[in-house]
Design a protein around this motif. Structure first.
Motif, PDB file in Angstrom:
ATOM      1  N   ALA A  81     -25.928 -31.248 -21.626  1.00  0.00           N
ATOM      2  CA  ALA A  81     -27.263 -31.339 -21.030  1.00  0.00           C
ATOM      3  C   ALA A  81     -27.312 -30.569 -19.711  1.00  0.00           C
ATOM      4  O   ALA A  81     -28.278 -29.833 -19.445  1.00  0.00           O
ATOM      5  N   PHE A  82     -26.286 -30.709 -18.882  1.00  0.00           N
ATOM      6  CA  PHE A  82     -26.228 -29.948 -17.630  1.00  0.00           C
ATOM      7  C   PHE A  82     -26.091 -28.452 -17.903  1.00  0.00           C
ATOM      8  O   PHE A  82     -26.680 -27.621 -17.202  1.00  0.00           O
ATOM      9  N   LEU A  83     -25.290 -28.103 -18.911  1.00  0.00           N
ATOM     10  CA  LEU A  83     -25.156 -26.687 -19.258  1.00  0.00           C
ATOM     11  C   LEU A  83     -26.480 -26.108 -19.728  1.00  0.00           C
ATOM     12  O   LEU A  83     -26.776 -24.936 -19.489  1.00  0.00           O
ATOM     13  N   THR A  84     -27.286 -26.924 -20.397  1.00  0.00           N
ATOM     14  CA  THR A  84     -28.619 -26.485 -20.816  1.00  0.00           C
ATOM     15  C   THR A  84     -29.460 -26.115 -19.598  1.00  0.00           C
ATOM     16  O   THR A  84     -30.158 -25.102 -19.583  1.00  0.00           O
ATOM     17  N   VAL A  85     -29.391 -26.958 -18.563  1.00  0.00           N
ATOM     18  CA  VAL A  85     -30.129 -26.679 -17.328  1.00  0.00           C
ATOM     19  C   VAL A  85     -29.603 -25.410 -16.668  1.00  0.00           C
ATOM     20  O   VAL A  85     -30.379 -24.560 -16.205  1.00  0.00           O
ATOM     21  N   VAL A  86     -28.272 -25.258 -16.634  1.00  0.00           N
ATOM     22  CA  VAL A  86     -27.663 -24.090 -16.001  1.00  0.00           C
ATOM     23  C   VAL A  86     -28.052 -22.808 -16.738  1.00  0.00           C
ATOM     24  O   VAL A  86     -28.406 -21.797 -16.121  1.00  0.00           O
ATOM     25  N   ILE A  87     -27.991 -22.847 -18.060  1.00  0.00           N
ATOM     26  CA  ILE A  87     -28.309 -21.662 -18.856  1.00  0.00           C
ATOM     27  C   ILE A  87     -29.788 -21.315 -18.758  1.00  0.00           C
ATOM     28  O   ILE A  87     -30.163 -20.144 -18.590  1.00  0.00           O
ATOM     29  N   GLY A  88     -30.649 -22.314 -18.857  1.00  0.00           N
ATOM     30  CA  GLY A  88     -32.089 -22.046 -18.824  1.00  0.00           C
ATOM     31  C   GLY A  88     -32.619 -21.764 -17.436  1.00  0.00           C
ATOM     32  O   GLY A  88     -33.545 -20.973 -17.273  1.00  0.00           O
ATOM     33  N   GLY A  89     -32.036 -22.413 -16.420  1.00  0.00           N
ATOM     34  CA  GLY A  89     -32.526 -22.252 -15.052  1.00  0.00           C
ATOM     35  C   GLY A  89     -33.020 -23.574 -14.498  1.00  0.00           C
ATOM     36  O   GLY A  89     -33.841 -24.245 -15.130  1.00  0.00           O
ATOM     37  N   VAL A  90     -32.528 -23.952 -13.330  1.00  0.00           N
ATOM     38  CA  VAL A  90     -32.899 -25.228 -12.717  1.00  0.00           C
ATOM     39  C   VAL A  90     -34.390 -25.244 -12.395  1.00  0.00           C
ATOM     40  O   VAL A  90     -34.920 -24.306 -11.807  1.00  0.00           O
ATOM     41  N   GLY A  91     -35.057 -26.334 -12.785  1.00  0.00           N
ATOM     42  CA  GLY A  91     -36.469 -26.493 -12.488  1.00  0.00           C
ATOM     43  C   GLY A  91     -37.406 -25.833 -13.472  1.00  0.00           C
ATOM     44  O   GLY A  91     -38.629 -25.975 -13.353  1.00  0.00           O
ATOM     45  N   SER A  92     -36.877 -25.138 -14.461  1.00  0.00           N
ATOM     46  CA  SER A  92     -37.712 -24.431 -15.430  1.00  0.00           C
ATOM     47  C   SER A  92     -37.751 -25.205 -16.750  1.00  0.00           C
ATOM     48  O   SER A  92     -36.712 -25.383 -17.399  1.00  0.00           O
ATOM     49  N   ILE A  93     -38.928 -25.672 -17.136  1.00  0.00           N
ATOM     50  CA  ILE A  93     -39.072 -26.383 -18.405  1.00  0.00           C
ATOM     51  C   ILE A  93     -38.890 -25.409 -19.566  1.00  0.00           C
ATOM     52  O   ILE A  93     -38.216 -25.721 -20.552  1.00  0.00           O
ATOM     53  N   ARG A  94     -39.460 -24.223 -19.439  1.00  0.00           N
ATOM     54  CA  ARG A  94     -39.270 -23.219 -20.492  1.00  0.00           C
ATOM     55  C   ARG A  94     -37.804 -22.821 -20.600  1.00  0.00           C
ATOM     56  O   ARG A  94     -37.292 -22.589 -21.693  1.00  0.00           O
ATOM     57  N   GLY A  95     -37.119 -22.763 -19.456  1.00  0.00           N
ATOM     58  CA  GLY A  95     -35.694 -22.459 -19.478  1.00  0.00           C
ATOM     59  C   GLY A  95     -34.892 -23.537 -20.171  1.00  0.00           C
ATOM     60  O   GLY A  95     -33.924 -23.239 -20.890  1.00  0.00           O
ATOM     61  N   ALA A  96     -35.277 -24.807 -19.976  1.00  0.00           N
ATOM     62  CA  ALA A  96     -34.586 -25.904 -20.653  1.00  0.00           C
ATOM     63  C   ALA A  96     -34.739 -25.792 -22.163  1.00  0.00           C
ATOM     64  O   ALA A  96     -33.791 -26.030 -22.924  1.00  0.00           O
ATOM     65  N   VAL A  97     -35.924 -25.416 -22.613  1.00  0.00           N
ATOM     66  CA  VAL A  97     -36.158 -25.238 -24.054  1.00  0.00           C
ATOM     67  C   VAL A  97     -35.298 -24.101 -24.599  1.00  0.00           C
ATOM     68  O   VAL A  97     -34.646 -24.238 -25.640  1.00  0.00           O
ATOM     69  N   LEU A  98     -35.278 -22.986 -23.883  1.00  0.00           N
ATOM     70  CA  LEU A  98     -34.485 -21.840 -24.326  1.00  0.00           C
ATOM     71  C   LEU A  98     -32.992 -22.165 -24.300  1.00  0.00           C
ATOM     72  O   LEU A  98     -32.263 -21.877 -25.253  1.00  0.00           O
ATOM     73  N   GLY A  99     -32.518 -22.780 -23.221  1.00  0.00           N
ATOM     74  CA  GLY A  99     -31.107 -23.118 -23.113  1.00  0.00           C
ATOM     75  C   GLY A  99     -30.664 -24.107 -24.169  1.00  0.00           C
ATOM     76  O   GLY A  99     -29.603 -23.948 -24.785  1.00  0.00           O
ATOM     77  N   GLY A 100     -31.465 -25.138 -24.406  1.00  0.00           N
ATOM     78  CA  GLY A 100     -31.121 -26.115 -25.427  1.00  0.00           C
ATOM     79  C   GLY A 100     -31.080 -25.515 -26.813  1.00  0.00           C
ATOM     80  O   GLY A 100     -30.195 -25.830 -27.621  1.00  0.00           O
ATOM     81  N   SER A 101     -32.028 -24.635 -27.101  1.00  0.00           N
ATOM     82  CA  SER A 101     -32.055 -23.975 -28.421  1.00  0.00           C
ATOM     83  C   SER A 101     -30.826 -23.097 -28.616  1.00  0.00           C
ATOM     84  O   SER A 101     -30.212 -23.106 -29.694  1.00  0.00           O
ATOM     85  N   LEU A 102     -30.445 -22.341 -27.593  1.00  0.00           N
ATOM     86  CA  LEU A 102     -29.263 -21.481 -27.697  1.00  0.00           C
ATOM     87  C   LEU A 102     -27.992 -22.305 -27.909  1.00  0.00           C
ATOM     88  O   LEU A 102     -27.150 -21.969 -28.749  1.00  0.00           O
ATOM     89  N   ILE A 103     -27.841 -23.394 -27.156  1.00  0.00           N
ATOM     90  CA  ILE A 103     -26.662 -24.246 -27.323  1.00  0.00           C
ATOM     91  C   ILE A 103     -26.635 -24.854 -28.718  1.00  0.00           C
ATOM     92  O   ILE A 103     -25.580 -24.935 -29.355  1.00  0.00           O
ATOM     93  N   GLY A 104     -27.789 -25.295 -29.203  1.00  0.00           N
ATOM     94  CA  GLY A 104     -27.849 -25.848 -30.553  1.00  0.00           C
ATOM     95  C   GLY A 104     -27.430 -24.850 -31.607  1.00  0.00           C
ATOM     96  O   GLY A 104     -26.665 -25.171 -32.527  1.00  0.00           O
ATOM     97  N   PHE A 105     -27.905 -23.608 -31.489  1.00  0.00           N
ATOM     98  CA  PHE A 105     -27.546 -22.572 -32.461  1.00  0.00           C
ATOM     99  C   PHE A 105     -26.050 -22.262 -32.401  1.00  0.00           C
ATOM    100  O   PHE A 105     -25.405 -22.085 -33.439  1.00  0.00           O
TER     101      PHE A 105
END
Length: 329
Positions: A254-278
């Motif tokens: 979950a923290f890596l998702t924030v790091v990958i997408g960008g802190v404070g960015s909701i769109r970044g969280a979506v992108l980061g979570g999707s990439l980690i899932g794939f």
């Protein structure tokens, strides 16, 4: 084999796995990005949501722990997943309000290390409380296939084992996540409440001089993040066993998702979570592959893969894929 069906199932599984991380990461991201508070107890909120959902959806047999000693060998209401999806976020929202008022608020102006230590301590306390009351054993949710069903992808007629089946619950997890993400994004970006929170993050003294009590929006925002973690616990638990330690396990991605997408960015969280899932689902699906007489087992690399992804992102874009440059600096 039905290649199309397998590809569809792979994509859905990847999106569903990413959806759980997205729900957790959005809560982490809005708390860290707007309140500047590092919450290492966020995984514990996921555990609380998972266990509350377990109790609401079905009955479980308790073989050890204080509840068993006190004469409660079974626990649960059997109200179903719809009830859990309505009740659990509200209950975890209240837990989040209490955590913000009595744990987070006194530490807003303290160093990040103090915030990490106190929230990590809270996570350990919650984990041990579950150990003591319910016990350390793992519990398995019943996937609500009777309510939501399954989807078969049939292959050519006469080909054995040519049907691939997918739980519709995974699709519902993606849909629920999408609705919540859109709702939170609209609140943060297009309401006066979200404007106050963002303004308070940049200049809390000026906001208070304007007559706005910034503590109330902070309290609600923290509760929203906690509620999202509770939803993640309810929708994610049927797809894996739950135990008191699962909060610590899921906190890292979950923290890596924030790091990958960008802190404070909701769109970044979506992108980061999707990439980690794939990355995770693809490596697990590859399993063992033989190339030139040499066998490669990719399954153990599923966890390593998300760290490699995080390293690549941090080396090329320190602020995250959709994060602000201020964060990177």
């Amino acid at each position: 084999m039905n290649i199309v069906g397998e590809v569809v199932v792979l994509l859905v599984n990847a999106l569903q796995t990413g959806a759980i991380y997205v729900l957790l990461a959005i809560g982490l991201s809005i708390i860290l990005g707007t309140l500047k508070f590092v919450n290492f107890a966020h995984g514990a909120l996921y555990v609380i949501g998972a266990y509350l959902g377990l109790v609401i959806t079905q009955q479980i047999s308790i073989s050890n722990g204080l509840l068993a000693d006190w004469g409660y060998p079974t626990l649960g209401l059997e109200w179903g997943f719809v009830a859990a999806l309505i009740i659990v976020p509200f209950l975890v929202f209240i837990v989040g309000l209490a955590m913000e008022r009595f744990v987070a608020r006194p530490f807003y102006d303290r160093p990040d290390t103090d915030q990490i230590l106190v929230t990590f301590g809270i996570a350990i306390v919650i984990q041990e409380l579950i150990h003591a009351t319910i016990g350390p054993r793992s519990y398995k949710y019943e996937i609500p296939n009777e309510l939501f069903g399954t989807i078969p992808f049939s292959g050519p007629v006469g080909v054995p084992f040519s049907t691939v089946t997918m739980d519709v619950w995974r699709v519902w997890v993606i849909a629920i996540t999408a609705v919540l993400v859109i709702g939170v994004y609209a609140i943060v970006e297009y309401t006066d409440f979200g404007l106050v929170v963002k303004a308070g993050t940049r200049d809390p003294e000026m906001v208070q001089l304007l007559g706005i009590r910034i503590t109330r929006p902070y309290l609600v925002m923290f509760g929203i993040g906690a509620g999202l973690a509770g939803v993640a616990g309810v929708v994610g638990a049927p797809l894996s066993n739950i135990n008191p330690e699962i909060g610590m396990t899921i906190l890292v991605p979950a923290f890596l998702t924030v790091v990958i997408g960008g802190v404070g960015s909701i769109r970044g969280a979506v992108l980061g979570g999707s990439l980690i899932g794939f990355v995770q689902v693809t490596l697990i699906s590859l399993g063992s592959v033989s190339l030139g007489g040499i066998s490669f087992n990719f399954t153990p690399w599923a966890q390593v893969g998300i760290y490699v992804l995080a390293v690549v992102v941090l080396l090329t874009r320190p602020e995250g894929l959709l994060g602000s440059e201020e964060v990177g600096a």
